[in-house]
Enzyme design. Structure first.
Site, PDB file in Angstrom:
ATOM      1  N   ILE A  58       0.885  -1.073  -0.097  1.00  0.00           N
ATOM      2  CA  ILE A  58       0.112   0.042  -0.205  1.00  0.00           C
ATOM      3  C   ILE A  58       0.991   1.212   0.144  1.00  0.00           C
ATOM      4  O   ILE A  58       2.123   1.139   0.454  1.00  0.00           O
ATOM      5  CB  ILE A  58      -1.207   0.017   1.287  1.00  0.00           C
ATOM      6  CG1 ILE A  58      -0.258   0.253   2.418  1.00  0.00           C
ATOM      7  CG2 ILE A  58      -2.094  -1.207   1.003  1.00  0.00           C
ATOM      8  CD1 ILE A  58      -1.267   0.128   3.575  1.00  0.00           C
ATOM      9  N   ASP A  59       0.198   2.315  -0.622  1.00  0.00           N
ATOM     10  CA  ASP A  59       1.179   3.456  -0.713  1.00  0.00           C
ATOM     11  C   ASP A  59       1.558   3.958   0.523  1.00  0.00           C
ATOM     12  O   ASP A  59       1.362   3.868   1.747  1.00  0.00           O
ATOM     13  CB  ASP A  59       0.338   4.631  -1.359  1.00  0.00           C
ATOM     14  CG  ASP A  59       0.191   4.328  -2.835  1.00  0.00           C
ATOM     15  OD1 ASP A  59       0.779   3.345  -3.347  1.00  0.00           O
ATOM     16  OD2 ASP A  59      -0.923   5.064  -3.128  1.00  0.00           O
ATOM     17  N   ARG A  60       3.101   4.620   0.564  1.00  0.00           N
ATOM     18  CA  ARG A  60       3.680   5.261   1.639  1.00  0.00           C
ATOM     19  C   ARG A  60       2.690   6.294   2.541  1.00  0.00           C
ATOM     20  O   ARG A  60       2.543   5.772   3.896  1.00  0.00           O
ATOM     21  CB  ARG A  60       4.835   5.862   1.276  1.00  0.00           C
ATOM     22  CG  ARG A  60       5.688   6.421   2.512  1.00  0.00           C
ATOM     23  CD  ARG A  60       7.077   6.969   2.141  1.00  0.00           C
ATOM     24  NE  ARG A  60       7.779   7.122   3.279  1.00  0.00           N
ATOM     25  CZ  ARG A  60       9.099   7.174   3.349  1.00  0.00           C
ATOM     26  NH1 ARG A  60       9.707   7.101   2.279  1.00  0.00           N
ATOM     27  NH2 ARG A  60      10.099   7.583   4.384  1.00  0.00           N
TER      28      ARG A  60
END
Length: 235
Positions: free
Chosen positions: A67-69
């Site tokens: 999942i994105d930062r």
């Protein structure tokens, strides 16, 4: 060996057995290493396992999805190569059902529906563009969404992505509905959040255990941050 600070209170660990380590990832932490050189979740997980099981060498940690930062929520890590191989296959075949919660500044119209776009990633700018028609090398991307209700001065949206493309939920909500996620200045929200996260949370994963075949559902509590407080009423 020092105990890893991230999991000193074990709040982030949702589940662990011989094959899986399920983490409620804080926003701001990479899942896997990149050019920044910042320590990622995978390395912290390896350190945690080395400490817990007093391993003299490296512990195995496999990353099957990311999942994105700036996004918080559930990440499933594999502790064995068998689990990693099967998780990779399950994610590829869309056999893992994902639920996200997102906060937006205005209410989508309609309040529930299905979005289909063809997404093209720009690796130089690390952005993704959504097209409503088939476009070049664009990947077809689908999600379902529904508004759960108002959360303070925001709107809480439940999103069920059917595909798993880079920045998919972020760009599809912004492009398809004109409702960028709170804090997501990359896709059109006007101002960042104080912690530079975005109000997108990987809330639930439903899957069959890759080894035991047991049906499992993991639910990640929301981050303890002011912008999420009003959404806790929807637990």
């Amino acid at each position: 060996m020092n105990r890893p600070n991230l999991w000193s209170e074990r709040k982030e660990i949702l589940f662990e057995d011989n094959h899986l380590l399920v983490i409620n990832k804080p926003a701001g932490l990479l899942v896997q290493g990149d050019a920044t050189g910042d320590e990622p979740l995978s390395s912290k997980a390896e350190e945690y396992l080395r400490f817990k099981y007093k391993k003299p060498g490296a512990a195995f940690i496999g990353v099957a999805h990311r999942i994105d930062r700036p996004v918080s929520g559930i990440v499933i890590l594999a502790k064995t190569s068998k689990a990693l191989s099967r998780l990779n296959e399950m994610f590829r075949d869309n056999k893992i059902h994902k639920t996200y919660w997102a906060l937006t500044g205005k209410c989508p119209d309609p309040t529930s529906g299905h979005l289909t776009h063809w997404l093209v990633k720009d690796p130089i700018r690390n952005t993704t563009k959504a097209y409503t028609e088939r476009h070049g090398q664009g990947q077809k991307s689908d999600l379902d969404y529904t508004v759960l209700g108002q959360a303070g001065n925001r709107y809480l949206i439940q999103v069920n992505p059917i595909t798993g493309r880079p920045h998919q939920i972020r760009v599809q909500l912004a492009t398809g509905l004109g409702t960028p996620i709170v804090g997501d200045v990359k896709y059109g929200f006007l101002a960042p959040l104080p912690d530079v996260s975005i109000a997108l949370h990987a809330r639930q994963l439903q899957l069959q255990h890759p080894v035991t075949k047991e049906d499992m559902v993991f639910v990640a509590p929301l981050p303890d941050m002011p912008h999420w407080e009003a959404a806790e009423a929807y637990y």
